[in-house]
Design a protein around this motif. Structure first.
Motif, mmCIF file in Angstrom:
data_model
loop_
_atom_site.group_PDB
_atom_site.id
_atom_site.type_symbol
_atom_site.label_atom_id
_atom_site.label_comp_id
_atom_site.label_asym_id
_atom_site.label_seq_id
_atom_site.Cartn_x
_atom_site.Cartn_y
_atom_site.Cartn_z
ATOM 1 N N SER A 164 -31.516 -32.919 -14.469
ATOM 2 C CA SER A 164 -30.958 -32.519 -15.759
ATOM 3 C C SER A 164 -31.935 -31.733 -16.619
ATOM 4 N N GLY A 165 -33.170 -31.592 -16.158
ATOM 5 C CA GLY A 165 -34.144 -30.780 -16.868
ATOM 6 C C GLY A 165 -35.076 -30.116 -15.877
ATOM 7 N N THR A 166 -35.329 -28.827 -16.071
ATOM 8 C CA THR A 166 -36.203 -28.088 -15.161
ATOM 9 C C THR A 166 -37.148 -27.200 -15.947
ATOM 10 N N SER A 167 -38.179 -26.733 -15.274
ATOM 11 C CA SER A 167 -39.037 -25.700 -15.843
ATOM 12 C C SER A 167 -38.259 -24.381 -15.814
ATOM 13 N N PRO A 168 -38.740 -23.357 -16.506
ATOM 14 C CA PRO A 168 -38.037 -22.071 -16.459
ATOM 15 C C PRO A 168 -37.878 -21.509 -15.052
ATOM 16 N N ASP A 169 -38.767 -21.884 -14.128
ATOM 17 C CA ASP A 169 -38.635 -21.394 -12.756
ATOM 18 C C ASP A 169 -37.911 -22.386 -11.845
ATOM 19 N N GLY A 170 -37.266 -23.399 -12.434
ATOM 20 C CA GLY A 170 -36.380 -24.263 -11.665
ATOM 21 C C GLY A 170 -36.995 -25.510 -11.069
ATOM 22 N N GLU A 171 -38.226 -25.845 -11.430
ATOM 23 C CA GLU A 171 -38.852 -27.047 -10.888
ATOM 24 C C GLU A 171 -38.426 -28.283 -11.696
ATOM 25 N N PRO A 172 -38.220 -29.432 -11.020
ATOM 26 C CA PRO A 172 -37.717 -30.630 -11.704
ATOM 27 C C PRO A 172 -38.655 -31.119 -12.803
ATOM 28 N N ARG A 173 -38.036 -31.475 -13.939
ATOM 29 C CA ARG A 173 -38.779 -32.039 -15.059
ATOM 30 C C ARG A 173 -38.104 -33.296 -15.617
ATOM 31 N N VAL A 174 -36.780 -33.412 -15.432
ATOM 32 C CA VAL A 174 -36.038 -34.589 -15.879
ATOM 33 C C VAL A 174 -35.004 -34.925 -14.814
ATOM 34 N N VAL A 175 -34.890 -36.219 -14.493
ATOM 35 C CA VAL A 175 -33.853 -36.667 -13.560
ATOM 36 C C VAL A 175 -33.048 -37.771 -14.223
#
Length: 243
Positions: free
Chosen positions: A181-192
């Motif tokens: 449900s949250g990613t860095s601008p380049d699409g890497e996971p930041r929130v699950v």
């Protein structure tokens, strides 16, 4: 005793800034009691006795297996669950092991039955190509998600980690129901997070380090824990009244 009981799962240390900040943050809630649970002493089944379980930063933990088993107990029992930084990483491990059914490892952890780091082919939580230790960064949030309800559709957060889940490694977990449900601008996971009514949220960033407190993620977690406490107390009163 305050009615909302929150377990802090982690090995408390004055060297971990987040550990110092959490009691300060909690002092802003006059109905919350914190209970620190060192990982070597965890009894996983007791997780459901709390109104919320917060798996805090500070990995590698003294007992990784007990942490993962406690996360499983909380998830299975519907206990509101928040994981930040190392806690987030171990929530991902628990989901991979017990829902997806893969022998997932943390790259910091020794191989079972031997020494050294886990081979990259078996590690799900791996060293990031670009460390986020001491950095801040943008998080893009999926509209309509639990994370979006707290953060809006974009936020700027503080990180303090060198390990994490990559987008490629997340694919089989997403197929099994995990929501990025949250990613860095380049699409890497930041929130699950997981869908459903139970609060289950993990953040690669550390909301404990935000200047403005309580951070919206922490506030959302406390709100969920309060609701569980309210139900617990109501059910207890019903039992006492013979209903």
């Amino acid at each position: 005793m305050n009615p909302t009981r929150i377990a802090l799962v982690g090995d408390r240390s004055t060297a971990v800034r987040a550990h110092e900040r959490i009691p300060q943050i909690a002092s802003g809630y006059d109905d919350v009691d914190l209970h620190w649970l060192p990982t070597a002493d965890l009894v996983p089944a007791e997780a459901t006795a709390f109104d919320g379980v917060w798996v805090v930063p500070g990995s590698p933990y003294a007992d990784e297996d007990r942490v993962v088993d406690t996360i499983r107990a909380a998830r299975s029992g519907g206990t509101p669950l928040l994981g930040t930084c190392g806690g987030y990483q171990h929530m991902v491990l628990e989901f991979a092991r017990n829902v997806v059914g893969v022998a997932a490892r943390h790259a910091e952890s020794p191989v079972a039955g031997g020494g050294g780091d886990a081979p990259a082919s078996t590690a799900l939580i791996t060293e990031l190509a670009c460390s986020l230790k001491g950095r801040s960064g943008q998080v893009d949030v999926v509209p309509g998600s639990r994370a979006a309800a707290a953060l809006g559709e974009q936020s700027f957060e503080r990180f303090h980690c060198s390990f994490g889940l990559t987008a490629d490694d997340a694919a089989p977990l997403v197929a099994a129901g995990l929501v990025l449900s949250g990613t860095s601008p380049d699409g890497e996971p930041r929130v699950v997070e997981l869908p459903g009514d139970a609060f289950w949220l993990g953040t690669a960033f550390q909301p404990e380090l935000a200047d403005a407190q309580p951070h919206p993620v922490v506030d959302a977690f406390v709100t969920a824990a309060r609701e569980r406490a309210r139900r617990r107390l109501a059910e207890g009163l019903d039992v006492m009244a013979g209903r």
